[in-house]
Enzyme design. Structure first.
Site, PDB file in Angstrom:
ATOM      1  N   ARG A   1      -8.035 -24.040 -68.761  1.00 62.68           N
ATOM      2  CA  ARG A   1      -7.359 -23.189 -69.731  1.00 62.68           C
ATOM      3  C   ARG A   1      -7.650 -21.717 -69.466  1.00 62.68           C
ATOM      4  O   ARG A   1      -8.661 -21.380 -68.869  1.00 62.68           O
ATOM      5  CB  ARG A   1      -7.826 -23.535 -71.155  1.00 62.68           C
ATOM      6  N   ALA A   2      -6.731 -20.869 -69.915  1.00 63.65           N
ATOM      7  CA  ALA A   2      -6.916 -19.416 -69.924  1.00 63.65           C
ATOM      8  C   ALA A   2      -7.419 -18.878 -68.574  1.00 63.65           C
ATOM      9  O   ALA A   2      -6.826 -19.175 -67.534  1.00 63.65           O
ATOM     10  CB  ALA A   2      -7.848 -19.020 -71.075  1.00 63.65           C
ATOM     11  N   ILE A   3      -8.493 -18.102 -68.581  1.00 59.48           N
ATOM     12  CA  ILE A   3      -9.000 -17.514 -67.342  1.00 59.48           C
ATOM     13  C   ILE A   3      -9.363 -18.598 -66.342  1.00 59.48           C
ATOM     14  O   ILE A   3      -9.079 -18.489 -65.148  1.00 59.48           O
ATOM     15  CB  ILE A   3     -10.218 -16.614 -67.631  1.00 59.48           C
TER      16      ILE A   3
ATOM     17  N   ASP B   1     -19.764 -31.575 -69.996  1.00 60.84           N
ATOM     18  CA  ASP B   1     -20.103 -30.371 -70.750  1.00 60.84           C
ATOM     19  C   ASP B   1     -21.180 -29.627 -69.971  1.00 60.84           C
ATOM     20  O   ASP B   1     -22.194 -30.223 -69.587  1.00 60.84           O
ATOM     21  CB  ASP B   1     -20.621 -30.763 -72.138  1.00 60.84           C
ATOM     22  N   VAL B   2     -20.973 -28.337 -69.758  1.00 59.73           N
ATOM     23  CA  VAL B   2     -21.921 -27.574 -68.937  1.00 59.73           C
ATOM     24  C   VAL B   2     -23.309 -27.496 -69.559  1.00 59.73           C
ATOM     25  O   VAL B   2     -24.281 -27.172 -68.866  1.00 59.73           O
ATOM     26  CB  VAL B   2     -21.405 -26.146 -68.642  1.00 59.73           C
TER      27      VAL B   2
ATOM     28  N   ASN C   1     -17.175 -20.399 -65.149  1.00 62.57           N
ATOM     29  CA  ASN C   1     -16.257 -19.765 -66.086  1.00 62.57           C
ATOM     30  C   ASN C   1     -16.459 -20.209 -67.532  1.00 62.57           C
ATOM     31  O   ASN C   1     -16.209 -19.439 -68.452  1.00 62.57           O
ATOM     32  CB  ASN C   1     -14.815 -20.067 -65.662  1.00 62.57           C
TER      33      ASN C   1
ATOM     34  N   TYR D   1     -23.434 -12.817 -78.305  1.00 59.49           N
ATOM     35  CA  TYR D   1     -22.552 -12.850 -77.132  1.00 59.49           C
ATOM     36  C   TYR D   1     -22.980 -11.802 -76.115  1.00 59.49           C
ATOM     37  O   TYR D   1     -23.079 -12.088 -74.910  1.00 59.49           O
ATOM     38  CB  TYR D   1     -21.105 -12.619 -77.562  1.00 59.49           C
TER      39      TYR D   1
ATOM     40  N   LYS E   1     -24.286 -12.515 -72.158  1.00 55.97           N
ATOM     41  CA  LYS E   1     -23.610 -12.023 -70.955  1.00 55.97           C
ATOM     42  C   LYS E   1     -24.501 -11.073 -70.153  1.00 55.97           C
ATOM     43  O   LYS E   1     -24.431 -11.043 -68.913  1.00 55.97           O
ATOM     44  CB  LYS E   1     -22.287 -11.348 -71.332  1.00 55.97           C
TER      45      LYS E   1
END
Length: 257
Positions: A21-23, A67-68, A94, A162, A166
């Site tokens: 999905r997405a990116i 699941d990561v 990702n 968040y 990151k």
């Protein structure tokens, strides 16, 4: 080899976490279009439907459910690929989750731990799992999805958990790059600005925030998943053969100000 050929990934096998999905989906498409066989890791087959649809264009795309945050499952997938004779030579970390609008004093223990588990632990579990076979082969490329939020503090929304997750991904990127360089493994990250994805657009509060974000952005626009995937493709390819430990801003100039 021509400059154009340096971007080709024929014969490579890439793993993209959250690649449905997405990116992540755009990363899957970009790598497959460049010639790589791509293994998408998603939490369910349904989440990977769009990635599997790329087979209709002749691309080599497979799916593994996992699941990561489950280190044992990531180890199992990596071992399966290696034992099958086609270990991953490219890893795109990702998969991630977002969180904004919760003041730090109101974050619960569960909020904090979930953010770190997915955004940081998941990146390390996958890097460790797939990095082992890369070490054995003496080659590999890992691209992590960081964020400009790992460098700056966003406004007007508070998003401490968040941002910290990151920032940690960025330093994990540098640490692995330094440690694994002599194994022939390059480790880099992209740090996107606000991207038009369902995760961002679905947040109702963002409708008021977006004009403020754009006012803080020199190019005065958000990015697209395709623009992030293009940077990922570059870092995964031979065109970036001298790059490791880099955090590449894909942020429309946001961090310039």
């Amino acid at each position: 080899m021509s400059y154009q050929q340096k971007f080709r990934l024929d014969g490579e096998r890439a793993v993209v976490t959250g690649g449905g999905r997405a990116i992540g989906l755009c990363c899957t498409e970009a790598l497959a279009e460049a010639g790589a066989a791509v293994v998408v890791i998603e939490r369910s087959e349904a989440d990977a439907e769009q990635a599997l649809a790329l087979r209709n264009r002749g691309y080599d795309v497979e799916v593994r459910v996992g699941d990561v945050t489950d280190a044992a499952r990531m180890d199992a997938i990596a071992t399966e690929l290696a034992d099958g004779g086609r270990p991953a030579t490219i890893l795109v970390n990702n998969a991630g989750i977002g969180q904004s609008g919760i003041p730090a004093q109101d974050l619960t223990d569960a909020d904090w731990l979930r953010m770190m588990d997915v955004n940081l632990n998941g990146v390390f579990w996958c890097s460790r799992a797939f990095g082992r076979s890369m070490i054995s082969m003496k080659r590999g490329a890992i691209v992590n999805l960081g964020s400009m939020s790992g460098t700056i503090c966003n406004r007007p929304q508070p998003q401490t958990a968040y941002n910290v997750s990151k920032a940690a991904v960025h330093h994990l990127t540098r640490s692995l790059a330094a440690e694994w360089a002599h194994h022939g493994i390059r480790v880099n990250a992209v740090a996107p600005t606000y991207i038009e994805t369902p995760m961002v657009v679905a947040v109702e509060a963002n409708r008021e925030r977006i004009p403020l974000w754009l006012a803080d952005t020199p190019m005065a626009r958000m990015g697209t998943p395709e623009e992030v995937a293009s940077a990922v493709l570059f870092l995964a390819s031979g065109a970036a053969s001298l790059m490791t430990g880099a955090i590449v801003n894909v942020d429309a100039g946001f961090t310039c100000w």
